[in-house]
Design a protein around this motif. Structure first.
Motif, PDB file in Angstrom:
ATOM      1  N   THR A  52      15.590  35.712  49.187  1.00 51.98           N
ATOM      2  CA  THR A  52      16.321  35.759  47.922  1.00 51.98           C
ATOM      3  C   THR A  52      15.762  34.797  46.872  1.00 51.98           C
ATOM      4  O   THR A  52      15.532  35.209  45.726  1.00 51.98           O
ATOM      5  CB  THR A  52      17.820  35.487  48.151  1.00 51.98           C
ATOM      6  N   PRO A  53      15.544  33.517  47.169  1.00 56.00           N
ATOM      7  CA  PRO A  53      14.996  32.625  46.138  1.00 56.00           C
ATOM      8  C   PRO A  53      13.642  33.090  45.612  1.00 56.00           C
ATOM      9  O   PRO A  53      13.377  32.993  44.411  1.00 56.00           O
ATOM     10  CB  PRO A  53      14.881  31.277  46.860  1.00 56.00           C
ATOM     11  N   VAL A  54      12.788  33.605  46.503  1.00 52.07           N
ATOM     12  CA  VAL A  54      11.472  34.074  46.066  1.00 52.07           C
ATOM     13  C   VAL A  54      11.616  35.259  45.122  1.00 52.07           C
ATOM     14  O   VAL A  54      10.988  35.314  44.051  1.00 52.07           O
ATOM     15  CB  VAL A  54      10.605  34.456  47.286  1.00 52.07           C
ATOM     16  N   ALA A  55      12.453  36.237  45.518  1.00 49.89           N
ATOM     17  CA  ALA A  55      12.628  37.428  44.692  1.00 49.89           C
ATOM     18  C   ALA A  55      13.232  37.095  43.332  1.00 49.89           C
ATOM     19  O   ALA A  55      12.786  37.611  42.291  1.00 49.89           O
ATOM     20  CB  ALA A  55      13.502  38.440  45.430  1.00 49.89           C
ATOM     21  N   LEU A  56      14.243  36.231  43.321  1.00 48.52           N
ATOM     22  CA  LEU A  56      14.882  35.875  42.054  1.00 48.52           C
ATOM     23  C   LEU A  56      13.946  35.064  41.172  1.00 48.52           C
ATOM     24  O   LEU A  56      13.981  35.168  39.943  1.00 48.52           O
ATOM     25  CB  LEU A  56      16.174  35.108  42.311  1.00 48.52           C
ATOM     26  N   PRO A 106      21.713  31.343  46.815  1.00 44.89           N
ATOM     27  CA  PRO A 106      22.078  31.514  48.229  1.00 44.89           C
ATOM     28  C   PRO A 106      23.026  30.440  48.746  1.00 44.89           C
ATOM     29  O   PRO A 106      23.853  30.714  49.619  1.00 44.89           O
ATOM     30  CB  PRO A 106      20.727  31.449  48.957  1.00 44.89           C
ATOM     31  N   LEU A 107      22.918  29.232  48.220  1.00 44.56           N
ATOM     32  CA  LEU A 107      23.766  28.144  48.693  1.00 44.56           C
ATOM     33  C   LEU A 107      25.189  28.249  48.152  1.00 44.56           C
ATOM     34  O   LEU A 107      26.059  27.507  48.589  1.00 44.56           O
ATOM     35  CB  LEU A 107      23.142  26.797  48.310  1.00 44.56           C
ATOM     36  N   THR A 166      23.793  44.181  42.996  1.00 45.24           N
ATOM     37  CA  THR A 166      24.267  43.067  42.174  1.00 45.24           C
ATOM     38  C   THR A 166      23.097  42.366  41.497  1.00 45.24           C
ATOM     39  O   THR A 166      23.150  42.032  40.312  1.00 45.24           O
ATOM     40  CB  THR A 166      25.053  42.060  43.034  1.00 45.24           C
ATOM     41  N   TYR A 167      22.015  42.146  42.246  1.00 47.04           N
ATOM     42  CA  TYR A 167      20.825  41.526  41.664  1.00 47.04           C
ATOM     43  C   TYR A 167      20.247  42.402  40.559  1.00 47.04           C
ATOM     44  O   TYR A 167      19.907  41.924  39.471  1.00 47.04           O
ATOM     45  CB  TYR A 167      19.756  41.286  42.735  1.00 47.04           C
ATOM     46  N   ALA A 168      20.123  43.704  40.836  1.00 51.54           N
ATOM     47  CA  ALA A 168      19.558  44.623  39.848  1.00 51.54           C
ATOM     48  C   ALA A 168      20.414  44.650  38.586  1.00 51.54           C
ATOM     49  O   ALA A 168      19.891  44.644  37.462  1.00 51.54           O
ATOM     50  CB  ALA A 168      19.439  46.020  40.448  1.00 51.54           C
ATOM     51  N   SER A 169      21.721  44.666  38.751  1.00 51.53           N
ATOM     52  CA  SER A 169      22.624  44.694  37.600  1.00 51.53           C
ATOM     53  C   SER A 169      22.549  43.392  36.802  1.00 51.53           C
ATOM     54  O   SER A 169      22.570  43.397  35.574  1.00 51.53           O
ATOM     55  CB  SER A 169      24.071  44.928  38.066  1.00 51.53           C
ATOM     56  N   SER A 170      22.466  42.270  37.509  1.00 48.07           N
ATOM     57  CA  SER A 170      22.405  40.970  36.838  1.00 48.07           C
ATOM     58  C   SER A 170      21.151  40.843  35.982  1.00 48.07           C
ATOM     59  O   SER A 170      21.181  40.256  34.892  1.00 48.07           O
ATOM     60  CB  SER A 170      22.455  39.842  37.868  1.00 48.07           C
TER      61      SER A 170
END
Length: 306
Positions: free
Chosen positions: A135-139, A160-161, A271-275
């Motif tokens: 997740t951190p890498v992708a974001l 993530p935290l 959720t990531y895509a929408s954000s």
């Protein structure tokens, strides 16, 4: 084999009950959202904490984690390569790569681990790797691509935290590593709350099947089908090849890593895509189709390896 099929039957029945509840509107307009939030914010973190607090960490930090990391990188790399050649853009390609490799370890992974594999802690390597590594890498890639949502880079990296499932998992691992013994008056209520996780998730999933539109159409058809093929077939095949050929896993250990790799794309990817406002339909359709495809794939995996 009979136990594995029986476990899938239990899951199917509860999902069917959820579908019936949704069709009848018995839980109201927001029933699915309430069940999902209950599972995500309360029950699932409690379940993972109580399981991991008493787990053998050698099961968590083992060859299974390496198999998960390698199979994830393999299928994500294929999507990234195709996306680069076809010019899909960094943001869209990143979302597609996540849909190809980021499994639903929190929602469907927990009930499948409980009823099919017999131990919820077996999803922990996948869960922790995805939330703390992928997740951190992708974001970060989405932020640096200039297609990100509002918010600082550090806020995105720390996402993530702030995830309750990640916090519950990390807290359980910390307790197990420290050797602390949790008093009964503290552990028992958490165990009772955690027992709500599996039925809440499955009922919410059943409700979500009501009124779904047909996915896999429009301009995103090819990237959607590619991500679903990689997620449903490519990742479990890669996990099997690496687990058996490279690490020599067999029996229950081989079944564990292949089953978790065959889980569908995680719902939080939408959720990531929408954000970030990129690849929203790609994420939605990939999640729906990979979820549908995961049922026969998991049955075949269980039949061959169970």
């Amino acid at each position: 084999m009979q136990g594995v099929l029986s476990g899938f039957a239990v899951i199917a029945v509860v999902i069917g009950v959820g579908y019936a509840l949704g069709r009848g509107g018995h839980l109201g307009e927001h029933g699915r959202e309430v069940l999902t939030r209950l599972a995500f914010h309360v029950a699932s973190p409690a379940l993972l904490f109580t399981m991991l607090a008493r787990a053998d960490l050698s099961v968590i930090f083992s060859a299974r984690l390496l198999v998960t990391a390698m199979s994830t990188a393999a299928v994500a790399g294929v999507f990234v390569a195709v996306g680069a050649v076809r010019g899909w853009g960094v943001g869209r390609t990143t979302i597609g790569a996540l849909c190809s490799s980021y499994v639903n370890s929190g929602n469907l992974g927990i009930p499948i681990a409980v009823y099919v594999l017999g131990d919820a802690s077996l999803v922990a390597p996948v869960l922790l790797f995805q939330l703390i590594g992928v997740t951190p890498v992708a974001l970060t890639v989405l932020d640096l691509s200039g297609e990100g949502a509002e918010g600082s880079l550090w806020r995105r990296l720390l996402t993530p935290l702030r995830n309750p499932i990640a916090v519950g998992s990390l807290a359980g691992v910390t307790v197990s590593a420290s050797g602390l013994s949790i008093p009964g008056p503290v552990l028992d209520p958490l165990t009772l709350i955690g027992n709500m996780s599996v039925p809440a998730v499955l009922l919410a999933f059943g409700i979500s099947l009501c009124g779904s539109t047909m996915p896999g159409r429009g301009p995103d058809r090819f990237p959607v089908l590619l991500s679903v093929a990689l997620k449903s077939v490519g990742q479990p095949a890669a996990a099997w090849a690496m687990a058996s050929g490279v690490f020599g896993l067999h029996g229950a250990q081989l079944l564990d890593v292949v089953v978790t790799s065959a889980l569908p794309a995680a719902q939080n990817l939408f959720t990531y895509a929408s954000s970030y406002g990129v690849g929203e339909r790609l994420a939605r359709d990939s999640i729906l189709l990979s979820t549908a495809a995961s049922v026969p794939v998991l049955v075949v995996v269980a039949a061959l390896l169970g």
